[in-house]
Enzyme design. Structure first.
Site, PDB file in Angstrom:
ATOM      1  CB  SER A   9     -25.140 -42.696   8.374  1.00 24.56           C
ATOM      2  OG  SER A   9     -25.747 -43.577   7.451  1.00 24.56           O
ATOM      3  CG  HIS A  34     -27.014 -44.016  12.111  1.00 23.08           C
ATOM      4  ND1 HIS A  34     -27.958 -43.897  13.116  1.00 23.08           N
ATOM      5  CD2 HIS A  34     -27.701 -43.918  10.957  1.00 23.08           C
ATOM      6  CE1 HIS A  34     -29.159 -43.717  12.586  1.00 23.08           C
ATOM      7  NE2 HIS A  34     -29.037 -43.740  11.262  1.00 23.08           N
ATOM      8  CG  ASP A  36     -29.084 -45.320   7.914  1.00 16.88           C
ATOM      9  OD1 ASP A  36     -29.924 -45.055   8.789  1.00 16.88           O
ATOM     10  OD2 ASP A  36     -28.186 -44.530   7.562  1.00 16.88           O
ATOM     11  CG  MET A  38     -32.716 -48.189   4.336  1.00 19.83           C
ATOM     12  SD  MET A  38     -32.397 -46.943   3.074  1.00 19.83           S
ATOM     13  CE  MET A  38     -31.613 -45.672   4.068  1.00 19.83           C
ATOM     14  CG  HIS A  67     -32.555 -45.385  11.389  1.00 23.31           C
ATOM     15  ND1 HIS A  67     -32.278 -44.295  10.584  1.00 23.31           N
ATOM     16  CD2 HIS A  67     -33.908 -45.415  11.528  1.00 23.31           C
ATOM     17  CE1 HIS A  67     -33.412 -43.694  10.256  1.00 23.31           C
ATOM     18  NE2 HIS A  67     -34.409 -44.364  10.796  1.00 23.31           N
ATOM     19  CG  MET A  69     -35.315 -46.251   7.964  1.00 23.78           C
ATOM     20  SD  MET A  69     -34.046 -45.314   7.115  1.00 23.78           S
ATOM     21  CE  MET A  69     -32.583 -46.137   7.734  1.00 23.78           C
ATOM     22  CG  MET A 139     -36.266 -39.850  10.435  1.00 29.88           C
ATOM     23  SD  MET A 139     -34.573 -40.453  10.406  1.00 29.88           S
ATOM     24  CE  MET A 139     -34.080 -40.079   8.720  1.00 29.88           C
ATOM     25  CG  ASP A 177     -30.516 -40.225  10.427  1.00 24.37           C
ATOM     26  OD1 ASP A 177     -29.670 -39.811   9.619  1.00 24.37           O
ATOM     27  OD2 ASP A 177     -30.967 -41.398  10.422  1.00 24.37           O
ATOM     28  N   GLY A 179     -29.025 -34.825   6.677  1.00 24.29           N
ATOM     29  CA  GLY A 179     -28.622 -33.496   6.210  1.00 24.29           C
ATOM     30  C   GLY A 179     -27.867 -32.665   7.226  1.00 24.29           C
TER      31      GLY A 179
HETATM   32  C1  DX5 Z   1     -31.526 -41.605   5.708  1.00 22.06           C
HETATM   33  C2  DX5 Z   1     -30.654 -42.263   6.738  1.00 22.06           C
HETATM   34  C3  DX5 Z   1     -29.567 -41.395   7.242  1.00 22.06           C
HETATM   35  C4  DX5 Z   1     -28.603 -40.930   6.177  1.00 22.06           C
HETATM   36  C5  DX5 Z   1     -27.895 -39.706   6.642  1.00 22.06           C
HETATM   37  O1  DX5 Z   1     -32.555 -42.463   5.398  1.00 22.06           O
HETATM   38  O2  DX5 Z   1     -31.425 -42.652   7.847  1.00 22.06           O
HETATM   39  O3  DX5 Z   1     -28.890 -42.023   8.300  1.00 22.06           O
HETATM   40  O4  DX5 Z   1     -27.660 -41.885   5.862  1.00 22.06           O
HETATM   41  O5  DX5 Z   1     -27.082 -39.257   5.605  1.00 22.06           O
HETATM   42  P1  DX5 Z   1     -26.773 -37.717   5.414  1.00 22.06           P
HETATM   43  O6  DX5 Z   1     -26.045 -37.261   6.646  1.00 22.06           O
HETATM   44  O7  DX5 Z   1     -25.940 -37.662   4.192  1.00 22.06           O
HETATM   45  O8  DX5 Z   1     -28.090 -37.012   5.268  1.00 22.06           O
HETATM   46 ZN    ZN Z   2     -30.419 -43.303   9.745  1.00 24.92          ZN
END
Ligand code: DX5
Ligand code: ZN
Length: 218
Positions: A9, A34, A36, A38, A67, A69, A139, A177, A179
């Site tokens: 990501s 990936h 993200d 937002m 992705h 969001m 998630m 996705d 942690g």
């Molecule tokens: C969270 C994102 C993830 C995040 C993952 O909102 O959708 O893609 O970047 O990052 P890690 O792997 O550090 O949890």
């Molecule tokens: Zn993501």
């Protein structure tokens, strides 16, 4: 061993040198990028939008997994597809009753479509649309930020969705996705995930290639 895809990501990348970061992921064995997106409304954070997807498309041949969001993701599907996305995933929490239509809209652009559920949304919310998806994303953190701790209820959800996918007889990818790290990735895969998103686990590593291979092979 089942083949999995590793999808770093870029939320964890240095945004001031995104081109170099994506090239480095490509050189170090990433399978998917990936992205993200937002909007500061659907989640409490703002990252980047369509222009980033468009510009990254010019510098990498890897699939771009967008992705979204954001609220009203349907407003941006066509532009995101045109910008060069390979996958567009949208949240049940952002679409609710329109999820099926939004997935169909994504599919109509020729891009792979995916449904996403947050940690507090049950699999039953998306059960009926799973057969329409190319990908389902679970998630394992509340979306918004990288570097959070994996929420353990994701294992059961992965197993439940994997069973539903098997029953469809279709090739639907199952992505996880949030942690994910070397310590839990084997369990995540055993539960059925085959696309592994990893932000901090890749970007905090001194050796990105080793980190990606560890996630792939554990
Ligand atoms: C969270 C994102 C993830 C995040 C993952 O909102 O959708 O893609 O970047 O990052 P890690 O792997 O550090 O949890
Ligand atoms: Zn993501």
């Amino acid at each position: 061993m089942k083949k999995v895809k590793i999808a770093p990501s870029i939320l964890s990348a240095d945004f001031s040198k995104m081109g170099e970061e994506v090239r480095s992921l490509e050189e170090n064995g990433a399978d998917v990028i990936h992205c993200d997106v937002m909007d500061g409304v659907f989640v409490n954070n703002i990252t980047f939008g369509i222009k980033m997807v468009e510009d990254l498309r010019k510098i990498t041949t890897l699939p771009l997994d967008c992705h979204l969001m954001i609220v009203h993701p349907e407003k941006y599907v066509e532009r995101c597809a045109k910008a060069g996305a390979d996958y567009i995933t949208v949240h049940w929490e952002a679409c609710k009753d329109n999820l099926k239509e939004v997935l169909e809209l994504i599919r109509s652009t020729g891009v792979k479509c995916g449904a996403v559920i947050n940690p507090d949304t049950p699999v039953s919310a998306i059960k009926d649309v799973i057969p329409l998806c190319d990908m389902v994303l679970v998630m394992s953190v509340f979306p918004g930020f990288g570097g959070q701790k994996f929420i353990e209820n994701a294992y059961d959800k992965l197993r439940e969705i994997r069973e539903i996918i098997s029953a469809t007889g279709k090739e639907i990818e199952l992505e996880i996705d949030g942690g994910v790290c070397a310590e839990n990735v084997a369990r995540v895969k055993a539960a059925g995930a085959d696309v592994i998103v990893a932000g901090s686990a890749v970007f905090k590593a001194a050796d990105r290639h080793a980190a990606i291979e560890e996630l792939r092979n554990k």
